[in-house]
Design an enzyme around this catalytic site. Structure first.
Site, mmCIF file in Angstrom:
data_model
loop_
_atom_site.group_PDB
_atom_site.id
_atom_site.type_symbol
_atom_site.label_atom_id
_atom_site.label_comp_id
_atom_site.label_asym_id
_atom_site.label_seq_id
_atom_site.Cartn_x
_atom_site.Cartn_y
_atom_site.Cartn_z
ATOM 1 C CG ASP A 11 -66.824 -52.908 -91.509
ATOM 2 O OD1 ASP A 11 -66.292 -53.955 -91.095
ATOM 3 O OD2 ASP A 11 -66.297 -51.786 -91.399
ATOM 4 C CG ASP A 53 -63.222 -48.770 -91.409
ATOM 5 O OD1 ASP A 53 -63.371 -49.810 -92.074
ATOM 6 O OD2 ASP A 53 -63.208 -48.759 -90.165
#
Length: 200
Positions: A173, A159
């Site tokens: 995401d 991330d």
């Protein structure tokens, strides 16, 4: 003689016309089926093109982040409001449930299977885009789960998008969330994946 031929031949004329009419109807039905089949194949193609694009964009961004940003100071895009900060997330989207990595891996794999099966009945362009985004995002994070440390099916997702006062996430995401929002909107409008519109 001519009159006899006319009388004998008369009944054959409607039959001939009926046969030609039936053949024309059959040809029209065949063309309709071919058109529907072609339309469905095009929507499936859109789904997979969107999925591949979302997947590659996520994969390339993570490769760049791991090579250039991991173990470095965050990069400020909009002051403290939006930064690029590389982290490894063993949980679900936005860092939820880090103790259940294998479960989330199985869920992602199941989502991919469901979307692939649903594609066989897909005749709606908006649904093709929505499912394509979700498929590409699921594949992106599943790739991390399988191939990244600490092990197969237990890998931590990369991330790097870090808004202020919010969880860190990635492009996979984002694709999943955008696809999910589009699915909700289409469902509220009554548009089904097969292209039909229903009213509750």
């Amino acid at each position: 003689m001519a009159e006899a031929e006319r009388i004998i031949g008369t009944p054959d004329i409607p039959d001939a016309e009926g046969t030609e009419g039936d053949e024309a109807a059959d040809r029209a039905d065949d063309r309709g089926e071919e058109t529907a089949s072609t339309r469905g194949k095009r929507k499936v193609a859109v789904l997979f093109v969107v999925a591949v694009f979302a997947y590659l964009l996520d994969l390339i961004s993570k490769m760049i982040v791991v090579a250039k940003l991991e173990h470095h100071e965050p990069i400020e895009l909009i002051g403290d409001w939006l930064q690029l900060s590389a982290i490894r997330n063993a949980g679900a989207a936005f860092g939820i449930g880090e103790a259940f990595t294998i479960i989330f891996t199985c869920i992602a794999a199941s989502v991919i299977v469901v979307i692939t099966r649903l594609a066989r009945k897909l005749y709606s362009l908006p649904w093709a885009i929505a499912l394509g985004l979700m498929l590409g995002g699921a594949l992106g994070n599943l790739t991390d789960r399988i191939f990244r440390a600490p092990g197969t099916f237990q890998g931590a997702v990369v991330d790097f998008i870090a808004p202020a006062h919010f969880a860190v996430f990635n492009l996979a995401d984002s694709a999943i969330v955008c696809g999910g929002i589009l699915v909700v909107i289409l469902s509220f409008k009554g548009l089904d994946p097969d292209g039909t519109v229903h009213k509750d």
